[in-house]
Design a protein around this motif. Structure first.
Motif, PDB file in Angstrom:
ATOM      1  N   GLY A   9       0.812  -1.211   0.000  1.00  0.00           N
ATOM      2  CA  GLY A   9       0.000   0.000   0.000  1.00  0.00           C
ATOM      3  C   GLY A   9       0.851   1.270   0.000  1.00  0.00           C
ATOM      4  N   ARG A  10       0.244   2.352  -0.480  1.00  0.00           N
ATOM      5  CA  ARG A  10       0.918   3.659  -0.461  1.00  0.00           C
ATOM      6  C   ARG A  10       0.667   4.271   0.915  1.00  0.00           C
ATOM      7  NH1 ARG A  10      -0.367   8.994  -1.635  1.00  0.00           N
ATOM      8  NH2 ARG A  10       1.326  10.144  -2.650  1.00  0.00           N
ATOM      9  N   ARG A  11       1.686   4.183   1.741  1.00  0.00           N
ATOM     10  CA  ARG A  11       1.506   4.574   3.139  1.00  0.00           C
ATOM     11  C   ARG A  11       1.918   6.034   3.293  1.00  0.00           C
ATOM     12  NH1 ARG A  11       1.421   0.337   6.780  1.00  0.00           N
ATOM     13  NH2 ARG A  11       2.632   1.632   8.169  1.00  0.00           N
ATOM     14  N   GLU A  12       0.888   6.882   3.410  1.00  0.00           N
ATOM     15  CA  GLU A  12       1.151   8.316   3.306  1.00  0.00           C
ATOM     16  C   GLU A  12       1.936   8.854   4.501  1.00  0.00           C
ATOM     17  OE1 GLU A  12      -2.599  10.131   2.329  1.00  0.00           O
ATOM     18  OE2 GLU A  12      -2.757   8.970   0.463  1.00  0.00           O
ATOM     19  N   LYS A  13       1.704   8.228   5.681  1.00  0.00           N
ATOM     20  CA  LYS A  13       2.460   8.711   6.858  1.00  0.00           C
ATOM     21  C   LYS A  13       3.955   8.463   6.659  1.00  0.00           C
ATOM     22  CE  LYS A  13      -1.078   8.437  10.392  1.00  0.00           C
ATOM     23  NZ  LYS A  13      -1.909   7.451  11.061  1.00  0.00           N
TER      24      LYS A  13
END
Ligand SMILES: Cc1cc2nc3c(=O)[nH]c(=O)nc-3n(C[C@H](O)[C@H](O)[C@H](O)COP(=O)(O)O)c2cc1C
Length: 239
Positions: free
Chosen positions: A164-168
């Motif tokens: 997943g694209r983990r924004e944090k």
């Protein structure tokens, strides 16, 4: 918080206070808008127990078996990466906890202690989690080491051909560390120009996104251990 923590939420709050933000965000965060993460918690909150009365519950036995191994509760320790970010003893301490609780630990391929260190730390029943890598020799190396060290099964994660694209993590400019398990095989230390990203190693360098059912046969040909699939999400795939 007053006194000792008494539930998981209170442990999470203690972790938030104790850990550097970058690591706390990694452990607690999810992909994109974290919609699925929230939905998962809500789904559990929606489950209620329908109690039946006047049943003799004076002797309760939750023990069961997994692949023939006796465990005290039907709960295994799921693979999660990089325990040393939370505690200097890392996965070695988690394995000891599994042994004390009489259950099975699944060691993540992204562990900060090596396959060998965890194996020699205690006699808990251990499974090893991995992916299939573009470079098959890496998968073979890890699996054969796990088998030699007495791990009892291979757990192949099949729900993340891309992570997943983990924004944090992007905001925190997370840098994927060099992991000892991969020393001499491939560099896992990755940082990219656009901030993070912790998943750059997996997405661009390592995982074979073309993985399909036929590859399970290959995996089974290189190990004598049972292979479990982790991340089956639909009944069509389960059947
Ligand atoms: C911080 C963190 C690291 C994880 N690392 C891995 C991993 O290395 N390999 C893997 O197969 N799953 C990994 N997972 C996924 C978990 O094994 C599990 O499938 C997921 O958290 C869903 O279970 P839960 O709802 O109980 O959290 C990780 C999860 C978290 C929260």
């Amino acid at each position: 918080m007053e006194g000792e923590p008494v539930n998981v939420n209170e442990f999470q709050e203690l972790a938030r206070q104790a850990l550097p933000k970058i690591y706390y965000d990694y452990y607690s965060g999810g992909a994109e808008d974290e919609y699925t993460l929230k939905q998962n918690v809500e789904a559990f909150q929606g489950i209620t127990i329908r109690p039946r009365i006047l049943v003799d519950v004076s002797r309760i036995d939750l023990s069961t078996t997994v692949l023939g191994y006796q465990i005290s509760v039907p709960i295994l320790i799921a693979p999660s990466a990089k325990h040393k970010w939370a505690h200097p003893e890392g996965e070695v301490a988690t394995a000891r906890a599994a042994a004390v609780c009489d259950t099975i630990m699944i060691l993540s391929y992204r562990s900060t202690c090596t396959i060998e260190e965890v194996a020699s730390s205690c006699n808990a029943v251990r499974f090893f989690q991995c992916y299939v890598y573009k470079r098959r020799d890496i998968s073979a190396n890890l699996l054969q080491r796990a088998e030699r060290c007495g791990y009892k099964a291979i757990v192949l994660t099949v729900d993340s051909p891309r992570l997943g694209r983990r924004e944090k993590d992007i905001k925190n400019k997370m840098v994927n560390p060099q992991l000892k398990n991969f020393e001499g095989l491939i560099s896992t230390r990755v940082s990219t120009d656009d901030g993070s990203n912790i998943e750059a190693f997996d997405a661009n360098t390592a995982f074979d996104a073309s993985l399909s059912w036929k590859d399970i046969g290959w995996l089974r040909s290189i190990t004598n251990l049972p292979v479990l699939l982790k991340g089956v999400l639909t009944h069509e795939d389960g059947g």
